[in-house]
Design an enzyme around this catalytic site. Structure first.
Site, mmCIF file in Angstrom:
data_model
loop_
_atom_site.group_PDB
_atom_site.id
_atom_site.type_symbol
_atom_site.label_atom_id
_atom_site.label_comp_id
_atom_site.label_asym_id
_atom_site.label_seq_id
_atom_site.Cartn_x
_atom_site.Cartn_y
_atom_site.Cartn_z
ATOM 1 N N HIS A 215 1.079 2.218 -9.511
ATOM 2 C CA HIS A 215 -0.336 2.400 -9.879
ATOM 3 C C HIS A 215 -1.033 3.360 -8.933
ATOM 4 C CE1 HIS A 215 -0.448 -0.662 -6.723
ATOM 5 N NE2 HIS A 215 -1.706 -0.315 -6.506
ATOM 6 N N ASP B 153 -4.882 3.375 -7.329
ATOM 7 C CA ASP B 153 -5.840 2.280 -7.150
ATOM 8 C C ASP B 153 -7.068 2.416 -8.054
ATOM 9 O OD1 ASP B 153 -4.372 0.906 -5.252
ATOM 10 O OD2 ASP B 153 -5.316 1.898 -3.543
ATOM 11 N N HIS C 254 1.468 4.352 -6.005
ATOM 12 C CA HIS C 254 2.253 3.603 -5.022
ATOM 13 C C HIS C 254 2.752 2.295 -5.621
ATOM 14 C CE1 HIS C 254 -2.013 2.622 -4.482
ATOM 15 N NE2 HIS C 254 -1.607 1.404 -4.151
ATOM 16 N N ARG D 169 -7.050 -3.488 3.288
ATOM 17 C CA ARG D 169 -7.308 -2.187 2.643
ATOM 18 C C ARG D 169 -8.801 -1.888 2.579
ATOM 19 N NH1 ARG D 169 -5.939 -1.396 -3.611
ATOM 20 N NH2 ARG D 169 -8.174 -1.674 -3.926
HETATM 21 O O1 LIG Z 1 1.101 -4.072 -0.475
HETATM 22 C C1 LIG Z 1 1.167 -2.840 -0.339
HETATM 23 O O2 LIG Z 1 1.948 -2.289 0.420
HETATM 24 C C2 LIG Z 1 0.247 -1.974 -1.129
HETATM 25 C C3 LIG Z 1 -0.653 -2.775 -1.977
HETATM 26 C C4 LIG Z 1 -1.548 -1.914 -2.810
HETATM 27 O O3 LIG Z 1 -1.270 -1.610 -3.927
HETATM 28 C C5 LIG Z 1 -2.778 -1.404 -2.200
HETATM 29 O O4 LIG Z 1 -3.045 -1.691 -1.029
HETATM 30 O O5 LIG Z 1 -3.514 -0.692 -2.891
HETATM 31 FE FE LIG Z 2 -2.751 -0.248 -4.668
#
Ligand SMILES: O=C(O)CCC(=O)C(=O)O
Ligand SMILES: [Fe+2]
Length: 310
Positions: free
Chosen positions: A104, A106, A260, A275
């Protein structure tokens, strides 16, 4: 460039390239509120060139420090358009609630897609739990000319009707269901161009990922077939880079140029990252047509300028 394929800027920022299409490790920087403007500009330039950049040994960073650094790099959004119960500044990516093991970009279900995400490792499993990024610019460039033309003329509807993991969960447990309820608590749906023009670099990139519901104007079978065709270009291994986290690591990705996937290979071990996303302009296609909202108002999530970023 030195023999080690690293570039050192005047501010002392050292950029070590990790792959042909994306990924660089940045050395010589202590992230925080006190970074000077030149260093911040170098970080921004590295982000645009390498799409995802990694910093090691940022053990001093707290949630507040991460937020203050984010404010130097851009304008932080609220943690998420719908998942807001966990705090005011950051979104917890916690394995006990959710695992983002699906490709995806974000928050593409809103019109103001974040420009970047800043992710900091807080608790890590003993094994596994790496994250993989893919360049959506390399994916677009790799298309033969007739398929580029096709993609440039398509638009797709993105929604938050499913959470990240919906595609791969057979039997969601109670925690998954609670998280999903919050994720879907307000319905968002946005129509985006399949090829967007990056507001800062001018590069063209595929804008797809797991929130795509359908390609506009096609049957669901045609939508699925075309989505697969283009999405498979994104996830070609040559277009990806994978990061094995250590505590103290921070990753920043250009959310207009990447997708990602968090690799779920750590069993029941605990994994938690924090995040913070930066607000982004509303995407535009190659003909200049912007994305359009179908449902939901994301103004409270991000005060993005309407149209292109300055
Ligand atoms: O858990 C992760 O490494 C990434 C998770 C994710 O998709 C994000 O932080 O936007
Ligand atoms: Fe993400």
């Amino acid at each position: 460039m030195s023999v080690e394929d690293a570039a050192v800027s005047a501010s002392g920022v050292r950029v070590v390239k990790l792959g042909a299409h994306l990924g660089a490790r940045i050395e010589g920087v202590r992230l925080g509120a006190d970074l000077d403007a030149r260093t911040v500009a170098d970080i921004r330039a590295a982000l645009h060139e390498h799409k995802v950049i990694f910093f090691r040994d940022q053990h001093h960073l707290t949630e507040d420090g991460q937020y203050e650094f984010a404010e130097l790099l851009g304008t932080p959004t609220t943690p998420h358009p719908t998942v807001t119960s966990a705090g005011a500044k950051s979104l917890a990516i916690d394995s006990q609630q959710t695992r983002s093991n699906v490709w995806h970009t974000d928050v593409t279900f809103v019109d103001r897609v974040p420009s970047a995400s800043i992710l900091r490792a807080v608790a890590l499993p003993a094994y596994g739990g790496s994250t993989t990024w893919a360049s959506t610019v390399a994916a677009y460039r790799s298309l033969p000319a007739p398929l580029r033309l096709l993609a440039e003329n398509l638009r797709a509807r993105h929604t938050n009707r499913y959470d990240y993991a919906a595609d791969i969960e057979d039997r969601p447990d109670d925690k998954d269901r609670t998280y999903r309820r919050e994720f879907e608590s307000t319905y968002f749906e946005t129509e985006h161009p399949v090829v967007e023009v990056h507001p800062e670099t001018g590069e063209r990139a595929l804008l797809l990922g797991c929130f795509v519901q359908e390609i506009v104007g096609l049957s669901s079978a045609e939508s699925r077939a075309l989505f697969r065709l283009f999405q498979d270009r994104v996830t070609r291994l040559e277009h990806t880079t994978r990061w094995d986290w250590s505590l103290g690591d921070v990753a920043i990705w250009d959310n207009r140029a990447t997708q990602h996937y968090a690799v779920d290979d750590y069993d029941g071990e605990h994994r938690r990252l924090t995040r913070i996303t930066l607000a982004g302009a509303i995407p535009v296609g190659v003909d200049g047509t912007p994305s359009t909202v179908i449902a939901g108002d994301a103004a409270a999530y991000a005060s993005a300028p309407l149209g292109r970023a300055a």
